[in-house]
Design a protein around this motif. Structure first.
Motif, PDB file in Angstrom:
ATOM      1  N   ARG A 358       0.829  -1.199   0.000  1.00  0.00           N
ATOM      2  CA  ARG A 358       0.000   0.000   0.000  1.00  0.00           C
ATOM      3  C   ARG A 358       0.874   1.262   0.000  1.00  0.00           C
ATOM      4  NH1 ARG A 358      -5.433  -0.527   1.852  1.00  0.00           N
ATOM      5  NH2 ARG A 358      -5.294   1.474   2.945  1.00  0.00           N
ATOM      6  N   ARG A 359       1.922   1.244   0.813  1.00  0.00           N
ATOM      7  CA  ARG A 359       2.818   2.396   0.853  1.00  0.00           C
ATOM      8  C   ARG A 359       3.541   2.595  -0.468  1.00  0.00           C
ATOM      9  NH1 ARG A 359       5.217   0.431   6.611  1.00  0.00           N
ATOM     10  NH2 ARG A 359       3.490   1.118   7.935  1.00  0.00           N
ATOM     11  N   THR A 360       3.947   1.500  -1.082  1.00  0.00           N
ATOM     12  CA  THR A 360       4.660   1.600  -2.360  1.00  0.00           C
ATOM     13  C   THR A 360       3.768   2.192  -3.440  1.00  0.00           C
ATOM     14  OG1 THR A 360       6.029  -0.318  -1.790  1.00  0.00           O
ATOM     15  CG2 THR A 360       5.912   0.299  -4.106  1.00  0.00           C
ATOM     16  N   TYR A 361       2.543   1.692  -3.539  1.00  0.00           N
ATOM     17  CA  TYR A 361       1.611   2.243  -4.530  1.00  0.00           C
ATOM     18  C   TYR A 361       1.319   3.719  -4.253  1.00  0.00           C
ATOM     19  CZ  TYR A 361       0.569  -2.507  -6.169  1.00  0.00           C
ATOM     20  OH  TYR A 361       0.656  -3.772  -6.691  1.00  0.00           O
ATOM     21  N   ALA A 362       1.025   4.039  -2.978  1.00  0.00           N
ATOM     22  CA  ALA A 362       0.695   5.421  -2.630  1.00  0.00           C
ATOM     23  C   ALA A 362       1.871   6.353  -2.864  1.00  0.00           C
ATOM     24  CB  ALA A 362       0.250   5.484  -1.164  1.00  0.00           C
ATOM     25  N   ARG A 363       3.085   5.868  -2.628  1.00  0.00           N
ATOM     26  CA  ARG A 363       4.295   6.687  -2.794  1.00  0.00           C
ATOM     27  C   ARG A 363       4.466   7.159  -4.234  1.00  0.00           C
ATOM     28  NH1 ARG A 363       8.101   2.941  -1.591  1.00  0.00           N
ATOM     29  NH2 ARG A 363       7.551   3.152   0.618  1.00  0.00           N
ATOM     30  N   ASN A 364       4.065   6.344  -5.178  1.00  0.00           N
ATOM     31  CA  ASN A 364       4.278   6.663  -6.594  1.00  0.00           C
ATOM     32  C   ASN A 364       3.063   7.267  -7.278  1.00  0.00           C
ATOM     33  OD1 ASN A 364       7.093   5.390  -7.364  1.00  0.00           O
ATOM     34  ND2 ASN A 364       6.097   3.899  -6.039  1.00  0.00           N
ATOM     35  N   LEU A 365       1.924   7.252  -6.622  1.00  0.00           N
ATOM     36  CA  LEU A 365       0.703   7.747  -7.255  1.00  0.00           C
ATOM     37  C   LEU A 365       0.791   9.232  -7.622  1.00  0.00           C
ATOM     38  CD1 LEU A 365      -1.906   6.483  -8.149  1.00  0.00           C
ATOM     39  CD2 LEU A 365      -2.929   7.055  -5.940  1.00  0.00           C
ATOM     40  N   PRO A 366       1.347  10.117  -6.769  1.00  0.00           N
ATOM     41  CA  PRO A 366       1.447  11.527  -7.183  1.00  0.00           C
ATOM     42  C   PRO A 366       2.235  11.734  -8.469  1.00  0.00           C
ATOM     43  CG  PRO A 366       1.829  11.327  -4.817  1.00  0.00           C
ATOM     44  CD  PRO A 366       1.783   9.931  -5.361  1.00  0.00           C
ATOM     45  N   SER A 367       3.258  10.934  -8.693  1.00  0.00           N
ATOM     46  CA  SER A 367       4.050  11.091  -9.920  1.00  0.00           C
ATOM     47  C   SER A 367       3.222  10.765 -11.158  1.00  0.00           C
ATOM     48  CB  SER A 367       5.285  10.179  -9.865  1.00  0.00           C
ATOM     49  OG  SER A 367       6.122  10.531  -8.791  1.00  0.00           O
ATOM     50  N   PHE A 368       2.327   9.785 -11.047  1.00  0.00           N
ATOM     51  CA  PHE A 368       1.450   9.462 -12.173  1.00  0.00           C
ATOM     52  C   PHE A 368       0.450  10.587 -12.427  1.00  0.00           C
ATOM     53  CE2 PHE A 368       3.163   5.300 -11.515  1.00  0.00           C
ATOM     54  CZ  PHE A 368       3.085   4.678 -12.755  1.00  0.00           C
ATOM     55  N   ILE A 369      -0.064  11.203 -11.365  1.00  0.00           N
ATOM     56  CA  ILE A 369      -1.000  12.315 -11.544  1.00  0.00           C
ATOM     57  C   ILE A 369      -0.299  13.487 -12.233  1.00  0.00           C
ATOM     58  CG2 ILE A 369      -2.582  13.888 -10.381  1.00  0.00           C
ATOM     59  CD1 ILE A 369      -3.348  10.922 -10.208  1.00  0.00           C
ATOM     60  N   LYS A 370       0.923  13.788 -11.804  1.00  0.00           N
ATOM     61  CA  LYS A 370       1.679  14.863 -12.437  1.00  0.00           C
ATOM     62  C   LYS A 370       1.964  14.551 -13.898  1.00  0.00           C
ATOM     63  CE  LYS A 370       4.088  16.212  -8.167  1.00  0.00           C
ATOM     64  NZ  LYS A 370       5.407  16.241  -7.487  1.00  0.00           N
ATOM     65  N   ARG A 371       2.266  13.295 -14.170  1.00  0.00           N
ATOM     66  CA  ARG A 371       2.599  12.898 -15.530  1.00  0.00           C
ATOM     67  C   ARG A 371       1.395  13.009 -16.464  1.00  0.00           C
ATOM     68  NH1 ARG A 371       6.282  13.110 -19.073  1.00  0.00           N
ATOM     69  NH2 ARG A 371       5.614  11.964 -20.889  1.00  0.00           N
ATOM     70  N   LEU A 372       0.213  12.634 -15.985  1.00  0.00           N
ATOM     71  CA  LEU A 372      -0.983  12.626 -16.830  1.00  0.00           C
ATOM     72  C   LEU A 372      -1.672  13.989 -16.872  1.00  0.00           C
ATOM     73  CD1 LEU A 372      -2.481   9.149 -15.880  1.00  0.00           C
ATOM     74  CD2 LEU A 372      -1.435   9.803 -18.046  1.00  0.00           C
ATOM     75  N   GLY A 373      -1.580  14.740 -15.792  1.00  0.00           N
ATOM     76  CA  GLY A 373      -2.219  16.052 -15.791  1.00  0.00           C
ATOM     77  C   GLY A 373      -3.724  15.949 -15.954  1.00  0.00           C
ATOM     78  N   ILE A 374      -4.268  16.705 -16.902  1.00  0.00           N
ATOM     79  CA  ILE A 374      -5.714  16.745 -17.111  1.00  0.00           C
ATOM     80  C   ILE A 374      -6.266  15.397 -17.559  1.00  0.00           C
ATOM     81  CG2 ILE A 374      -5.480  17.509 -19.499  1.00  0.00           C
ATOM     82  CD1 ILE A 374      -8.222  18.494 -16.949  1.00  0.00           C
ATOM     83  N   ARG A 375      -5.407  14.568 -18.149  1.00  0.00           N
ATOM     84  CA  ARG A 375      -5.873  13.249 -18.598  1.00  0.00           C
ATOM     85  C   ARG A 375      -6.267  12.352 -17.428  1.00  0.00           C
ATOM     86  NH1 ARG A 375      -1.103  11.050 -22.096  1.00  0.00           N
ATOM     87  NH2 ARG A 375       0.103  12.519 -20.837  1.00  0.00           N
ATOM     88  N   THR A 376      -5.913  12.749 -16.209  1.00  0.00           N
ATOM     89  CA  THR A 376      -6.306  11.980 -15.027  1.00  0.00           C
ATOM     90  C   THR A 376      -7.816  11.912 -14.894  1.00  0.00           C
ATOM     91  OG1 THR A 376      -4.332  12.935 -13.997  1.00  0.00           O
ATOM     92  CG2 THR A 376      -5.801  11.694 -12.570  1.00  0.00           C
ATOM     93  N   VAL A 377      -8.541  12.838 -15.541  1.00  0.00           N
ATOM     94  CA  VAL A 377      -9.993  12.871 -15.434  1.00  0.00           C
ATOM     95  C   VAL A 377     -10.624  11.571 -15.926  1.00  0.00           C
ATOM     96  CG1 VAL A 377     -10.508  13.858 -17.695  1.00  0.00           C
ATOM     97  CG2 VAL A 377     -11.960  14.442 -15.729  1.00  0.00           C
ATOM     98  N   ARG A 378      -9.948  10.873 -16.811  1.00  0.00           N
ATOM     99  CA  ARG A 378     -10.458   9.590 -17.298  1.00  0.00           C
ATOM    100  C   ARG A 378     -10.549   8.546 -16.198  1.00  0.00           C
ATOM    101  NH1 ARG A 378      -7.002   8.411 -22.856  1.00  0.00           N
ATOM    102  NH2 ARG A 378      -8.021   9.949 -24.215  1.00  0.00           N
ATOM    103  N   HIS A 379      -9.754   8.709 -15.149  1.00  0.00           N
ATOM    104  CA  HIS A 379      -9.659   7.696 -14.091  1.00  0.00           C
ATOM    105  C   HIS A 379     -10.187   8.238 -12.760  1.00  0.00           C
ATOM    106  CE1 HIS A 379      -6.929   5.857 -17.039  1.00  0.00           C
ATOM    107  NE2 HIS A 379      -6.359   7.041 -17.109  1.00  0.00           N
ATOM    108  N   LEU A 380     -11.012   9.272 -12.848  1.00  0.00           N
ATOM    109  CA  LEU A 380     -11.432   9.976 -11.642  1.00  0.00           C
ATOM    110  C   LEU A 380     -12.240   9.096 -10.695  1.00  0.00           C
ATOM    111  CD1 LEU A 380     -10.934  12.718 -10.469  1.00  0.00           C
ATOM    112  CD2 LEU A 380     -12.993  13.565 -11.602  1.00  0.00           C
ATOM    113  N   LYS A 381     -13.149   8.289 -11.217  1.00  0.00           N
ATOM    114  CA  LYS A 381     -14.004   7.463 -10.356  1.00  0.00           C
ATOM    115  C   LYS A 381     -13.179   6.451  -9.564  1.00  0.00           C
ATOM    116  CE  LYS A 381     -18.283   7.735 -13.048  1.00  0.00           C
ATOM    117  NZ  LYS A 381     -19.304   6.971 -13.808  1.00  0.00           N
TER     118      LYS A 381
END
Length: 506
Positions: A358-381
């Motif tokens: 859980r910590r490993t996944y959570a640790r890297n999740l912000p980097s994916f949000i930064k990488r995708l930017g507005i495209r994160t809206v596809r995975h909002l739910k």
């Protein structure tokens, strides 16, 4: 000192020629080499005698004879020295690992110490010849010796199961002296060349390692993967791309092993390649896609150290992959590799109960949000479900997972703020529950961590209020009248006094 003086030092005399000629030296080295590599090398006594003879021979022979490139065939003695160095390096190498048995690592450390002292004598001869300028042939001799001596030094330099403090110290001295006689300021300079017009020795070293880095033999020597990995990571851009064909197959081979330790080591090698090889070279022959699929398969392994290494590598690989993507302006933007990985991560995150993962996944999740930017809206739910689920679970004294999830939520609101207003109630409940849990359980979390958690949750409430044009303030108004908890009231008041103008610039 004459060669017959060296003969007198041995318990079992050798058949060295009294004539100090290259052919006599060649015969002496040939005899010792046969003792180290032939059938009689299986007998420990024969090898011990051979090593003693070699030590005495090196001491007794002056450098102008030792590195003389004459004889029949030409340069035969220098080649014999190179073969001798290879034989000594293999003699000191750790044996193949055996399951549930003694690997004889203590004997390996003793052998390494003995061989290291021999290499120090050889390098000492070269150093003396270099400084005295009496023997001009030391440089060709060094070319034959440098590769095997380097492999030996790296094999035994660091703390491993087959090393001891003594063998590590001797190997370190060997490496230091090798760099000195080659006029190199660092290992990187030794491998790539100190100057742009100077050819380094990385090709020579890889030539020694590659025969052992194939599918059938790479596990016969447990040190070879570490020597390759450490050597590879000393060479950076712009030098590394010219060796891509030599380094990519072994890295993929190691990462594809069934042992987690080897998978991680291979992934680290691939990550170094991604960082130091130009994108154009990785696109050639579809190499970038090969790397992606090799990494993607590892994401199904429930091992937090491996997942961490893979995600770090992938985050640096995504920009290279996306350069090759093309889409029409009026067409739907295709799903990127980064989105594919995020989808898989979210699938694994929802039911995951093991704290380290859980910590490993959570640790890297912000980097994916930064990488995708507005495209994160596809995975909002799905992101909403993961965020709410992770905020509910206590994560230990450091609260790493919940802090990273709060960071993720802040980034998500910044990038997708037009879609947040319809989720205000759900997110507000999750944040308030977190604040109440932290405020009511002061003994579970250190005060410094608790303060950071409350501050981050308050920042999320303020940002949520901005995204909803002040809805959060009106929903929180009654809490100030009924809540008696000092920490909760403090957080709510910070939200009430904040500026509620939405940040449409994100």
């Amino acid at each position: 000192m004459e060669l017959d003086d060296a003969k007198e030092k041995q318990r079992e005399g050798s058949s060295l020629s009294e004539e100090r000629s290259p052919s006599a030296l060649g015969q002496a080295f040939s005899k010792i080499l046969h003792s180290l590599t032939g059938q009689e090398a299986q007998r420990g006594n024969a090898r011990d005698v051979a090593l003693k003879e070699l030590s005495a021979l090196i001491e007794a022979t002056e450098c102008d004879r030792l590195f003389e490139g004459k004889g029949d065939p030409p340069c035969g003695l220098l080649e014999m020295l190179g073969q001798m160095a290879k034989a000594l390096e293999k003699y000191a190498a750790p044996p193949k690992e055996k399951e549930g048995g003694d690997d004889g690592h203590s004997q390996v450390a003793e052998k390494a110490s003995e061989v290291g002292l021999l290499f120090l004598k050889l390098l000492g001869k070269i150093d003396a010849a270099k400084n005295s300028q009496v023997c001009p042939a030391w440089e060709p001799g060094l070319r034959h010796l440098a590769g095997p001596i380097y492999v030996f030094a790296v094999t035994h330099r660091f703390e491993k199961p087959w090393t001891s403090r003594i063998s590590q110290d001797i190997a370190g001295r060997v490496l230091t002296l090798l760099l000195r006689v080659t006029d190199c300021s660092s290992v990187a300079g030794f491998l790539r060349g100190e100057n742009e017009d100077e050819k380094g020795r990385f090709t020579v070293v890889m030539g020694l390692l590659r025969p052992q880095l194939n599918k059938e033999s790479w596990k016969n020597n447990p040190a070879i993967k570490h020597v390759f990995s450490w050597t590879l990571q000393q060479v950076t851009r712009p030098w590394l791309n010219q060796h891509l064909e030599r380094i990519l197959p072994p890295s993929l081979l190691i990462s594809d092993d069934y042992q987690t330790e080897n998978k991680i080591l291979g992934v680290q090698c691939l990550h170094h390649i991604v960082l130091n090889v130009p994108a154009a070279d990785l696109h050639q022959y579809n190499r970038a896609q090969v790397l992606y699929h090799a990494m993607f398969n590892h994401l199904y392994m429930p091992e937090h150290r491996l997942i961490q290494a893979v995600l770090l590598c992938m985050l640096d690989l995504f920009p290279i992959l996306e350069k090759a993507m093309h889409w029409k302006e009026d067409a739907t933007r295709p799903t990127s590799r980064c989105e594919e990985v995020l989808q898989l991560i979210l699938t694994h995150m929802e039911p995951e109960h093991r704290l380290l993962l859980r910590r490993t996944y959570a640790r890297n999740l912000p980097s994916f949000i930064k990488r995708l930017g507005i495209r994160t809206v596809r995975h909002l739910k799905r992101l909403e479900r993961v965020i709410i689920g992770y905020l509910e679970v206590y994560d230990g004294p450091e609260e790493e997972a919940r802090l990273k999830i709060l960071e993720t939520l802040k980034l998500l609101m910044q990038y997708t703020w037009p879609r947040i207003s319809c989720r205000v109630v759900v997110l507000l409940k999750a944040l308030l529950k977190l604040i109440c849990d932290v405020a009511r359980d002061p003994n579970l979390t250190p005060e410094s961590v608790r303060n950071i958690l409350l501050q981050e949750a308050t920042d999320c409430l303020i940002l949520l209020d901005h995204c909803s044009q002040g809805q959060v303030k009106s929903l929180l108004a009654k809490i100030l009248l009924s809540c008696e908890d000092r920490m909760v009231v403090s957080c709510v008041r910070k939200v009430q006094v904040s500026n509620s103008t939405p940040n449409h610039g994100t």
